[in-house]
Design a protein around this motif. Structure first.
Motif, PDB file in Angstrom:
ATOM      1  N   THR A 332       2.352   2.667  15.572  1.00  0.00           N
ATOM      2  CA  THR A 332       1.991   2.064  14.296  1.00  0.00           C
ATOM      3  C   THR A 332       3.179   1.279  13.744  1.00  0.00           C
ATOM      4  N   GLU A 336       3.093   0.239   8.087  1.00  0.00           N
ATOM      5  CA  GLU A 336       2.005   1.194   7.903  1.00  0.00           C
ATOM      6  C   GLU A 336       2.489   2.638   7.901  1.00  0.00           C
ATOM      7  N   ALA A 339       2.414   3.996   4.400  1.00  0.00           N
ATOM      8  CA  ALA A 339       1.049   4.330   3.993  1.00  0.00           C
ATOM      9  C   ALA A 339       0.584   5.626   4.647  1.00  0.00           C
ATOM     10  N   ALA A 340       0.976   5.850   5.910  1.00  0.00           N
ATOM     11  CA  ALA A 340       0.613   7.094   6.592  1.00  0.00           C
ATOM     12  C   ALA A 340       1.266   8.296   5.916  1.00  0.00           C
ATOM     13  N   ALA A 376      -7.519   4.448   1.873  1.00  0.00           N
ATOM     14  CA  ALA A 376      -6.778   3.793   2.951  1.00  0.00           C
ATOM     15  C   ALA A 376      -7.512   2.544   3.438  1.00  0.00           C
ATOM     16  N   HIS A 377      -8.827   2.603   3.540  1.00  0.00           N
ATOM     17  CA  HIS A 377      -9.598   1.433   3.966  1.00  0.00           C
ATOM     18  C   HIS A 377      -9.433   0.276   2.978  1.00  0.00           C
ATOM     19  N   ALA A 380      -5.990  -1.234   3.324  1.00  0.00           N
ATOM     20  CA  ALA A 380      -5.900  -2.119   4.484  1.00  0.00           C
ATOM     21  C   ALA A 380      -6.602  -3.444   4.221  1.00  0.00           C
ATOM     22  N   TYR A 390      -4.131   2.587   9.274  1.00  0.00           N
ATOM     23  CA  TYR A 390      -4.106   3.234   7.969  1.00  0.00           C
ATOM     24  C   TYR A 390      -4.878   4.553   7.960  1.00  0.00           C
TER      25      TYR A 390
END
Length: 470
Positions: A332, A336, A339-340, A376-377, A380, A390
């Protein structure tokens, strides 16, 4: 005798008929010329099809859903003006065709995906290439150059860091399950040994089924040897931690996504991939556990990790580390990873709150994945990035390693009914996680429109029809 007038008339008729024949031949020649201009034999046409196939192959190998790969290929086809193109994507084969029209023969190209290795850095770069091509500013030569750089260029991380990602994930899972620093260190070493063994087997061409089985056996054998020494350590935590690193969470998310979007052939094939991965893990771990139980070693349900999910700093931090290392194992991009880390902490907090509110593990896992996965969607979508980097790492802290190991212990001890019950619970938790993660993608499509993979095309998912049960 034939008169001169009759001979002249017959000669004029032959001349007129000849002229008609000449005109018909000229018209046929003109039609052939027109068809030749429409024939898909131009090098640019073949190169555009080749580009779409190579992009589709790379996306499918990186774990993208069937629908997203189809959208990306159609988008590229329309960006480079392939006439009336159609893309077909299955689990291991992709094809694209174009129909010039006016009687010209259609042309179809096909590629096979023989190796699937998740690399989200390449995935993000390919989506960027698709968006650039949609603007009409990227020529075919530049597109091929960028694609070759993406496919064969140097990765964003050093190999040693990727090699340590799964062992670090195992250590974080051990800490999350209640193991101390010593148990986490042993879990790290066991996972490192298992991972390097599978790398060696892969280089020898050994099937992936046996790689999973050997990796599971190594992790459980380490725990058994640890218990045989008589040290007061939670060896079962090592087994659950090693199982978590092997669970096919990425493939499960992809299979549920394909099933929800109607790609049932790919969904069934991906689900079989998940089934065989789980069967391999059960075979490797189960064989060691069964042997240990019948040899009198202290493997029992009482020795399982019993630490409940909590909101203390240690468990939240372990959840964050587990999510980040899971993301790192799939290459990744660094952007990102933050975000993770945030998503991993949030999903663990929400899951803990639901468990403290007396919700079952299945419902708590599904609701947590749906809530955090939706955020998360949308993140992204706002960042104009693909969703997989994500959302997939988020399921890491909630993977059912303990439930799976509990079922194997019950089966090894002869309690078949309880063993199957716990194995079913583990599968239900995994399905709830995957289905919850997919909810956000549907909401993004409903409220923010077409995904970024289809920005250049007029691709629209067909309106869903209610079957009313038949």
């Amino acid at each position: 005798m034939e008169t001169l007038v009759e001979r002249t008339r017959r000669s004029n008729a032959r001349t007129a008929w000849g002229r008609l024949l000449d005109r018909a031949a000229a018209r046929r020649l003109d039609n052939l010329i027109d068809l030749a201009e429409e024939e898909p034999g131009a090098p640019e046409t073949y190169r555009a099809m080749d580009l779409a196939l190579r992009v589709g192959e790379l996306l499918l190998a990186s774990g993208e859903s069937t629908e997203s790969v189809t959208e990306a290929m159609v988008s590229l086809a329309q960006s480079y003006e392939l006439p009336r193109s159609e893309a077909i994507v299955n689990f291991t084969a992709i094809s694209i065709s174009c129909l010039p029209g006016r009687g010209a023969a259609p042309v179809t190209g096909e590629r096979l995906v023989r190796r699937r290795s998740p690399d989200y850095t390449k995935l993000v770069a390919v989506h960027t290439l698709i968006r650039t091509a949609a603007t009409g500013t990227l020529s075919l030569d530049d597109a091929f150059a960028q694609l070759n750089h993406i496919k064969y260029g140097r990765g964003g991380y050093q190999r040693w860091l990727i090699a340590l990602s799964l062992p670090l994930m195992s250590a974080a899972a051990a800490m999350l399950s209640g193991g101390g620093l010593l148990v986490s260190s042993i879990a790290f070493l066991a996972a490192l040994l298992a991972d390097q063994t599978t790398v060696l087997l892969a280089r020898r061409g050994i099937a992936e089924f046996y790689q999973f089985a050997v990796a599971g056996a190594i992790g459980s054998l380490t725990a058994v040897l640890l218990m045989a020494t008589g040290l007061p350590l939670h060896g079962s935590t090592v087994v659950t931690a090693s199982i978590i690193t092997l669970l096919p969470g990425r493939a499960l998310v992809a299979s549920v996504t394909d099933g929800i979007t109607g790609a049932y052939v790919s969904a069934g094939a991906r689900m079989l991939e998940v089934f065989f991965a789980l069967a391999a893990i059960v075979s490797g771990v189960g064989l060691v556990v069964y042997t240990a139980v019948h040899c009198g070693l202290p493997l029992s349900i009482a020795g399982l990790p019993a630490t409940p999910p909590g909101l203390n700093a240690l468990q939240i931090g372990a959840a964050v580390v587990l999510t980040v290392t899971f993301a790192l194992s799939m290459h990744t991009p660094p952007r990102e990873l933050l975000a993770a880390a945030i998503g991993g902490g949030l999903i663990w907090v929400l899951y803990t709150l639901l468990r403290e509110a007396a919700f079952s593990p299945i419902i708590a896992a599904g609701v947590s994945a749906a809530a955090i996965g939706t955020i998360a969607h949308f993140a992204a979508s706002w960042a104009r990035r693909p969703a997989l980097p994500y959302v997939v790492p988020l399921i890491g802290p909630l993977l059912p390693g303990t439930a799976l190991y509990r079922g194997l212990l019950e089966l090894g001890g002869g309690n078949v009914s309880q063993g199957l019950l716990h194995l079913t619970q583990a599968l239900a938790i995994g399905m709830a996680l995957a289905a919850g993660i997919c909810v956000g993608g549907e909401l993004v499509r409903a409220f923010r429109g077409t995904p970024i993979a289809a920005v250049a095309s007029n691709w629209r998912r067909p309106a869903a029809r209610r079957t009313r049960g038949y």
